[in-house]
Design an enzyme around this catalytic site. Structure first.
Site, PDB file in Angstrom:
ATOM      1  N   LYS A   1     -51.578  40.981 -23.150  1.00 22.74           N
ATOM      2  CA  LYS A   1     -51.552  42.122 -24.141  1.00 22.74           C
ATOM      3  C   LYS A   1     -52.843  43.224 -23.832  1.00 22.74           C
ATOM      4  O   LYS A   1     -52.689  44.031 -22.784  1.00 22.74           O
ATOM      5  CB  LYS A   1     -51.516  41.639 -25.486  1.00 22.74           C
ATOM      6  CG  LYS A   1     -50.341  40.773 -25.806  1.00 22.74           C
ATOM      7  CD  LYS A   1     -49.933  40.512 -27.060  1.00 22.74           C
ATOM      8  CE  LYS A   1     -48.723  39.725 -27.337  1.00 22.74           C
ATOM      9  NZ  LYS A   1     -48.627  38.568 -27.804  1.00 22.74           N
TER      10      LYS A   1
ATOM     11  N   PHE B   1     -47.343  29.712 -30.951  1.00 20.73           N
ATOM     12  CA  PHE B   1     -46.532  30.831 -30.172  1.00 20.73           C
ATOM     13  C   PHE B   1     -47.307  31.107 -28.894  1.00 20.73           C
ATOM     14  O   PHE B   1     -48.533  31.524 -28.648  1.00 20.73           O
ATOM     15  CB  PHE B   1     -46.354  31.924 -30.891  1.00 20.73           C
ATOM     16  CG  PHE B   1     -45.358  33.023 -30.097  1.00 20.73           C
ATOM     17  CD1 PHE B   1     -44.243  32.780 -30.006  1.00 20.73           C
ATOM     18  CD2 PHE B   1     -46.095  33.961 -29.135  1.00 20.73           C
ATOM     19  CE1 PHE B   1     -43.396  33.685 -29.344  1.00 20.73           C
ATOM     20  CE2 PHE B   1     -45.334  34.874 -28.260  1.00 20.73           C
ATOM     21  CZ  PHE B   1     -44.048  34.686 -28.469  1.00 20.73           C
TER      22      PHE B   1
ATOM     23  N   ASP C   1     -55.570  30.095 -25.556  1.00 14.75           N
ATOM     24  CA  ASP C   1     -54.710  31.269 -25.613  1.00 14.75           C
ATOM     25  C   ASP C   1     -55.099  32.501 -26.241  1.00 14.75           C
ATOM     26  O   ASP C   1     -55.004  32.572 -27.571  1.00 14.75           O
ATOM     27  CB  ASP C   1     -53.597  30.892 -25.923  1.00 14.75           C
ATOM     28  CG  ASP C   1     -52.428  32.272 -25.490  1.00 14.75           C
ATOM     29  OD1 ASP C   1     -52.731  33.258 -25.446  1.00 14.75           O
ATOM     30  OD2 ASP C   1     -50.966  31.934 -25.831  1.00 14.75           O
TER      31      ASP C   1
HETATM   32  C1  LIG Z   1     -47.767  37.428 -27.159  1.00 13.31           C
HETATM   33  C2  LIG Z   1     -48.103  36.308 -26.585  1.00 13.31           C
HETATM   34  C3  LIG Z   1     -47.741  35.465 -25.837  1.00 13.31           C
HETATM   35  C4  LIG Z   1     -46.715  35.748 -25.063  1.00 13.31           C
HETATM   36  O1  LIG Z   1     -47.108  36.908 -24.138  1.00 13.31           O
HETATM   37  P1  LIG Z   1     -45.646  37.969 -23.534  1.00 13.31           P
HETATM   38  O2  LIG Z   1     -46.580  39.062 -22.683  1.00 13.31           O
HETATM   39  O3  LIG Z   1     -44.824  38.391 -24.588  1.00 13.31           O
HETATM   40  O4  LIG Z   1     -45.152  36.837 -22.466  1.00 13.31           O
HETATM   41  C5  LIG Z   1     -48.443  34.377 -25.542  1.00 13.31           C
HETATM   42  N1  LIG Z   1     -49.289  33.703 -26.465  1.00 13.31           N
HETATM   43  C6  LIG Z   1     -49.680  34.421 -27.402  1.00 13.31           C
HETATM   44  C7  LIG Z   1     -50.837  33.952 -28.464  1.00 13.31           C
HETATM   45  C8  LIG Z   1     -48.998  35.582 -27.737  1.00 13.31           C
HETATM   46  O5  LIG Z   1     -49.490  36.457 -28.750  1.00 13.31           O
END
Ligand SMILES: *Cc1c(COP(=O)(O)O)cnc(C)c1O
Length: 424
Positions: A272, A145, A231
Site C-alpha cells: 500500500k 485480513f 503484516d
Molecule cells: C490490503 C491488505 C493486504 C492485501 O494487499 P493487496 O495489495 O490488496 O493484495 C494484506 N494485508 C493487509 C493487512 C491489508 O490491509
C-alpha cells in the site's frame, strides 16, 4: 486513449456491464485527486476518508512521487530480474536501512508479499528450525485480513472470502486475536514455524490490541524459535502515528532506533503506502539468516523490483520523513477521537470510536447485517466526505496523512452534521 466519460451514470453502467462484480462501490465516480481531496466527474469535491485503504497516506498525486515515476518511466521501466538494473540495488539499500533490516524481497501487491512471507517462513522452518518436511504450521488470527489468494483465504474466518474457493492447503492454526494465552497454547504445539499477525486489524474494523500484546507476542515467539511476522500493509508507513504500528508509541523518525514499545518482527510485510498509492509496490523485509533460505529459482516476480517501483518507493518514504507524517497522524488522530467522542455523547446512533493515529473507526448502533452504516456513508458522500463501511456496521475513517488541523475540523463538522441529522 480511453474514450471520455462525462456522467457518473455512464461510468457505473459500463463497470456493471463489463467488469466482474467483485466490489460493491459507493455510487461516486472519481476523476481527479490532489492531497486530501477527490473530485467526481460532475466536478463535486470530496474529502477522501479512505485513502485507498491506506495506500495514499502521502495524499493524492503527491508531486514529488509522481515526478519520480515520470522521470524513471521515460528512461527505463522494466528489465525483469534476468538482468541487474541500476535502481534496484540503491532502493534495496535505502529501504533496508529505513526499516532496520538486513535484506528485502521486492514484490508488487500486498497479497504477493504475504504469500512471499509464508513461503520464506515455511522454508526457514524446514531448513533452519529442522521441522519435518510438509509439517510446518503458521499461526494466524481470527478475523484476519491478509489478501485474496487461495492460500491466504484458506485461513480467513470470513465465509464470503472462503466459500467455494477450496480445496485449500493446510498448515495454518487460527487463534483469537489479542489473546496471549491462546498464542501460548498454540506455540506449545509441534512444528510451529511462524506467527502472522496484523498489529491492528484494519479490515476487521480497526481492532486495536492491548498496549503490550505485540511485545509479549514477539517475546513468546522468540522463546519458541518461531518467526514473528508483522503484516503492516495497512498499519505501516506512518498511518497509526509511528512509522510502523509495531513501533508502539515511539515518535522517533526512524524505526531502526527501536526504543519504547517496539516489538521486533522477524519479518515485516509492507505494501500500500510504501508507494504512496502511485504504483503497486510491496516488500518483505528480514535479516540475512532468514532471507538466505531464498535462493535463485525458489521465488520470483516479473515486475517485482522494477526500476519505477524503486524510484517511487524511495520518494514515497522520503515524503513520510520530510513532511513528518507520523507526527501529524498522531496529533490529528487524538483530535479526531476527541471530536468523535463529543459527538457520540449527543447521539445513540454511534456506539463508540476506536483507533490509533489516523486509522480509526466508529461503530454504528445496528446489527452487522443492517444497512445503516451504508446509508450514513451515502449521506457523508452527499455532504462531501468519502468513507466506506467495513463488516456491516463499522465505518473506517482513514484520511491521507497530509491533512491539516483545519481540514480535519472541517471533516469532523461534516461527520457530526451528517450523523446528528441522520434519519433512517
Ligand atoms: C490490503 C491488505 C493486504 C492485501 O494487499 P493487496 O495489495 O490488496 O493484495 C494484506 N494485508 C493487509 C493487512 C491489508 O490491509
Amino acid at each position: 486513449m480511453i474514450s471520455t466519460i462525462t456522467t457518473s451514470q455512464e461510468a457505473i453502467e459500463l463497470e456493471n456491464k463489463y467488469g466482474a462484480h467483485n466490489y460493491h462501490p459507493l455510487p461516486v465516480v472519481l476523476t481527479k485527486g490532489e492531497g486530501v481531496y477527490l473530485w467526481d466527474v460532475e466536478g463535486k469535491r470530496y474529502y477522501d476518508f479512505l485513502s485507498a485503504y491506506s495506500a495514499v497516506n502521502q495524499g493524492h498525486c503527491h508531486p514529488r512521487i509522481v515526478n519520480a515515476m515520470i522521470q524513471q518511466a521515460q528512461r527505463l521501466t522494466l528489465t525483469s530480474r534476468a538482468f541487474y538494473n541500476d535502481k534496484l540495488g540503491p532502493y534495496e539499500k535505502f529501504v533496508t536501512e529505513y526499516f532496520g533490516f538486513d535484506m528485502v524481497l521486492p514484490m508488487n501487491t500486498g497479497a504477493e508479499a504475504v504469500e512471499t512471507a509464508i513461503k520464506i517462513c515455511r522454508k526457514w522452518g524446514y531448513e533452519k528450525k529442522g521441522i519435518a518436511e510438509g509439517k510446518a504450521n503458521i499461526i494466524v488470527c481470527e478475523q484476519n485480513f491478509h489478501g485474496r489468494t487461495t492460500t491466504i483465504v484458506s485461513f480467513s474466518s470470513d465465509e464470503g472470502a472462503r466459500k467455494n474457493f477450496g480445496p485449500f492447503p493446510g498448515g495454518f492454526i487460527r487463534i483469537p486475536y489479542n489473546d496471549i494465552e491462546a498464542l501460548k497454547e498454540a506455540l506449545a504445539m509441534d512444528n510451529v514455524a511462524g506467527f502472522l499477525v496484523e498489529p491492528i486489524q484494519g479490515e476487521a474494523g480497526v481492532y486495536v490490541p492491548a498496549e503490550d500484546y505485540l511485545q509479549k507476542a514477539a517475546a513468546l515467539c522468540k522463546e519458541k524459535n518461531v518467526l514473528f511476522i508483522a503484516d503492516e500493509i495497512q498499519t505501516g508507513i506512518a498511518r497509526t502515528g509511528s512509522l510502523l504500528a509495531v513501533c508502539g508509541n515511539c515518535t522517533c523518525e526512524k524505526a531502526c532506533e527501536k526504543q519504547g514499545t517496539y516489538a521486533q518482527p522477524d519479518m515485516l510485510i509492507l505494501g500500500k503506502a510504501i508507494s504512496g498509492g502511485v504504483y503497486p509496490v510491496s516488500a518483505v523485509l528480514a535479516n540475512k539468516e532468514i532471507m538466505e533460505v531464498i535462493t535463485p529459482g525458489t521465488h520470483g516476480s516479473t515486475f517485482g523490483g522494477n526500476p519505477i517501483a524503486g524510484e517511487v518507493a524511495v520518494s514515497a518514504l522520503q515524503v513520510v520523513n520530510d513532511e513528518r507524517l507520523a507526527q501529524n497522524a498522531r496529533k490529528l488522530g487524538k483530535l479526531f477521537r476527541e471530536r468523535m467522542n463529543k459527538m457520540i455523547a449527543k447521539t445513540d446512533l454511534v456506539k463508540l470510536v476506536r483507533g490509533k493515529g489516523l486509522l480509526n473507526a466508529i461503530v454504528i448502533n445496528d446489527s452487522s447485517e443492517g444497512s445503516t452504516a451504508w446509508d450514513i456513508c451515502l449521506q457523508l458522500a452527499e455532504n462531501g466526505l468519502l468513507a466506506k463501511p467495513t463488516h456491516g456496521n463499522i465505518i473506517r475513517f482513514a484520511p491521507p496523512l497530509v491533512m491539516t488541523e483545519e481540514q480535519l475540523h472541517d471533516c469532523c463538522d461534516i461527520i457530526e452534521k451528517t450523523i446528528l441529522n441522520f434519519k433512517k
